[in-house]
Design a protein around this motif. Sequence first.
Motif, PDB file in Angstrom:
ATOM      1  N   ALA A 189       0.841  -1.200   0.000  1.00 44.78           N
ATOM      2  CA  ALA A 189       0.000   0.000   0.000  1.00 44.78           C
ATOM      3  C   ALA A 189       0.875   1.249   0.000  1.00 44.78           C
ATOM      4  O   ALA A 189       1.925   1.290   0.659  1.00 44.78           O
ATOM      5  CB  ALA A 189      -0.916  -0.003   1.221  1.00 44.78           C
ATOM      6  N   ARG A 190       0.466   2.274  -0.718  1.00 44.10           N
ATOM      7  CA  ARG A 190       1.219   3.529  -0.802  1.00 44.10           C
ATOM      8  C   ARG A 190       0.500   4.615  -0.022  1.00 44.10           C
ATOM      9  O   ARG A 190      -0.712   4.797  -0.153  1.00 44.10           O
ATOM     10  CB  ARG A 190       1.339   3.977  -2.263  1.00 44.10           C
ATOM     11  CG  ARG A 190       1.994   2.949  -3.181  1.00 44.10           C
ATOM     12  CD  ARG A 190       3.488   3.051  -3.130  1.00 44.10           C
ATOM     13  NE  ARG A 190       4.132   2.067  -4.002  1.00 44.10           N
ATOM     14  CZ  ARG A 190       5.412   2.115  -4.338  1.00 44.10           C
ATOM     15  NH1 ARG A 190       6.177   3.093  -3.874  1.00 44.10           N
ATOM     16  NH2 ARG A 190       5.938   1.184  -5.101  1.00 44.10           N
ATOM     17  N   ASN A 191       1.253   5.346   0.797  1.00 44.34           N
ATOM     18  CA  ASN A 191       0.656   6.523   1.416  1.00 44.34           C
ATOM     19  C   ASN A 191       0.701   7.674   0.412  1.00 44.34           C
ATOM     20  O   ASN A 191       1.134   7.506  -0.726  1.00 44.34           O
ATOM     21  CB  ASN A 191       1.358   6.873   2.734  1.00 44.34           C
ATOM     22  CG  ASN A 191       2.831   7.223   2.552  1.00 44.34           C
ATOM     23  OD1 ASN A 191       3.282   7.522   1.441  1.00 44.34           O
ATOM     24  ND2 ASN A 191       3.578   7.188   3.624  1.00 44.34           N
ATOM     25  N   PHE A 192       0.264   8.847   0.809  1.00 41.81           N
ATOM     26  CA  PHE A 192       0.177   9.944  -0.152  1.00 41.81           C
ATOM     27  C   PHE A 192       1.542  10.508  -0.521  1.00 41.81           C
ATOM     28  O   PHE A 192       1.636  11.398  -1.374  1.00 41.81           O
ATOM     29  CB  PHE A 192      -0.736  11.045   0.398  1.00 41.81           C
ATOM     30  CG  PHE A 192      -2.178  10.619   0.521  1.00 41.81           C
ATOM     31  CD1 PHE A 192      -2.655   9.525  -0.186  1.00 41.81           C
ATOM     32  CD2 PHE A 192      -3.065  11.307   1.331  1.00 41.81           C
ATOM     33  CE1 PHE A 192      -3.976   9.121  -0.083  1.00 41.81           C
ATOM     34  CE2 PHE A 192      -4.393  10.910   1.440  1.00 41.81           C
ATOM     35  CZ  PHE A 192      -4.849   9.814   0.735  1.00 41.81           C
ATOM     36  N   GLU A 193       2.612  10.025   0.123  1.00 46.55           N
ATOM     37  CA  GLU A 193       3.975  10.367  -0.275  1.00 46.55           C
ATOM     38  C   GLU A 193       4.562   9.296  -1.199  1.00 46.55           C
ATOM     39  O   GLU A 193       5.732   9.380  -1.582  1.00 46.55           O
ATOM     40  CB  GLU A 193       4.866  10.502   0.963  1.00 46.55           C
ATOM     41  CG  GLU A 193       4.477  11.636   1.896  1.00 46.55           C
ATOM     42  CD  GLU A 193       4.754  13.010   1.295  1.00 46.55           C
ATOM     43  OE1 GLU A 193       5.585  13.091   0.378  1.00 46.55           O
ATOM     44  OE2 GLU A 193       4.135  13.986   1.745  1.00 46.55           O
ATOM     45  N   GLY A 194       3.758   8.293  -1.539  1.00 50.11           N
ATOM     46  CA  GLY A 194       4.203   7.258  -2.459  1.00 50.11           C
ATOM     47  C   GLY A 194       5.081   6.205  -1.831  1.00 50.11           C
ATOM     48  O   GLY A 194       5.827   5.512  -2.530  1.00 50.11           O
ATOM     49  N   MET A 195       4.997   6.051  -0.508  1.00 48.58           N
ATOM     50  CA  MET A 195       5.864   5.124   0.199  1.00 48.58           C
ATOM     51  C   MET A 195       5.093   3.924   0.713  1.00 48.58           C
ATOM     52  O   MET A 195       3.951   4.034   1.150  1.00 48.58           O
ATOM     53  CB  MET A 195       6.552   5.833   1.367  1.00 48.58           C
ATOM     54  CG  MET A 195       7.530   6.891   0.923  1.00 48.58           C
ATOM     55  SD  MET A 195       8.035   8.008   2.249  1.00 48.58           S
ATOM     56  CE  MET A 195       8.389   6.863   3.525  1.00 48.58           C
ATOM     57  N   THR A 196       5.743   2.745   0.657  1.00 48.00           N
ATOM     58  CA  THR A 196       5.180   1.539   1.230  1.00 48.00           C
ATOM     59  C   THR A 196       5.527   1.480   2.717  1.00 48.00           C
ATOM     60  O   THR A 196       6.392   2.224   3.193  1.00 48.00           O
ATOM     61  CB  THR A 196       5.755   0.290   0.539  1.00 48.00           C
ATOM     62  OG1 THR A 196       7.154   0.192   0.837  1.00 48.00           O
ATOM     63  CG2 THR A 196       5.557   0.360  -0.968  1.00 48.00           C
ATOM     64  N   PRO A 197       4.905   0.579   3.486  1.00 48.80           N
ATOM     65  CA  PRO A 197       5.289   0.418   4.898  1.00 48.80           C
ATOM     66  C   PRO A 197       6.775   0.087   5.074  1.00 48.80           C
ATOM     67  O   PRO A 197       7.400   0.534   6.033  1.00 48.80           O
ATOM     68  CB  PRO A 197       4.401  -0.738   5.363  1.00 48.80           C
ATOM     69  CG  PRO A 197       3.177  -0.629   4.508  1.00 48.80           C
ATOM     70  CD  PRO A 197       3.688  -0.200   3.172  1.00 48.80           C
TER      71      PRO A 197
END
Length: 452
Positions: free
Chosen positions: A278-286
């Motif tokens: 899953a990507r947060n709004f910064e485009g990063m995964t956990p």
Amino acid sequence: MHFDKSPKEKPCCTLPTVKKLLEQKRRRETSSVPPCCPAASTSPVPPATLTQLPPPEPFPCTGATSSYSDMAVSYEQWPQAPEPTFNYYSNHPGTSLAGAYSHTMTPEYNTQQQVHGYGDLSQSYCLEATTDSSWPLLGPAQTTQLTFGSTIDVTKLEEARMLLSRMDYSRTTCQDEDGDTILHIYTAKGLRECAYAAAERLRDIGRLDAKEHKGKTALLVAVTANQAEIVQDLLSLGADINACDVNGQTALHLASHYGFPGVLRAILSSRPAVNLEARNFEGMTPLHCATISHSVTMKALSTVGHADVNLQTKAIEKLSCVQMLLDAGASLLSQEIKSNKTVLHLAVKEGNIDLVRYLLSIPLPNMKDFVNMKAHGHTALHMAAGLHGNLHQEEILQLLLSRGADPSIRNLENDQPAHLLQSGMQGEQLKLMLKKRSASSRRRIVSLQDQE
């Protein structure tokens, strides 16, 4: 919460908002939180000095081009049940963090704090037993088995159910002006039985995933508060494991960011429902969040020295979160969207030798391709060449070279890693090492071609 009290309720049950709980906690922390690390830029050359920065924001997890300094590295200590510690170093004799690690954990929400008008609900639920409960009563001192193998005291659970049955229906099901439900409050306070009873009621009306003003469901609050058992309970009742807050952060992002192994274990137990990529709004995964957070703690630890046991413990816990995500199937090849960095780029960019060692120790059939992946033109070797003045620069360069890093690759400016090294004697020595490896690689290629 801002609901009218039922005549049957006692004044001690007046509930504050999650926002107020957090504000009180943060006021106590602002005077004691140490300065964190400077921002990481997309350039391979690191900043020369550490910068004094303000105290951290509540739940940041930003991309590589913005500041990582607001990631928490120190909290007020909070007692809880011990978890088994992850000890990567015991199985890898050549790798170590100086000093002994003890296991402590501190949450964002302090469940032991006293809030005016709320009473010490960790000891008493402030209720009177009645026989008009809508739930069946069970005998005293009983426990029941819940999902993930945890147990809950049924006597306290029945008391919590009676407490909710005596409240106004709107108080137990509605949200206040901050979006908080009574479930958010109980979760933030760590009151497991009350939270379970409130979750049952909200589940029955389809509002278990109601969001407060920052977009957090009760599950996300439980994760942030380091309440692994409540996380288990909410998931067993059907909470959405992939729900995200206003920053796009899921439960997995938050647990990885804060470095909570117990919470992370509970979330990963819900596989395959959980989205590891899953990507947060910064485009990063956990996995990106866990990597950045570990680097921040390691940099703080190198600044204050290895005498800080809390930072030492936090570092080992965060490294265990990285390992758990990888063991669960998180991809090493995932690139964060803003700068295309992999976890190896992120670790090398911050000079995080412990994490670099760990990542390069993972057996991969395509290790050479992984090591030579580019982030806006820069390989990990380019970034290591830019670690001017870092004590671990030479070791990181050697590790990368030993795993197949190619010193002949050029970045978008047509520079090879050797062109980015510092001037002076040390830079010349490192440049010679890179040139020898490059020449050795060319000879191997010619030899293989001759054999063909």
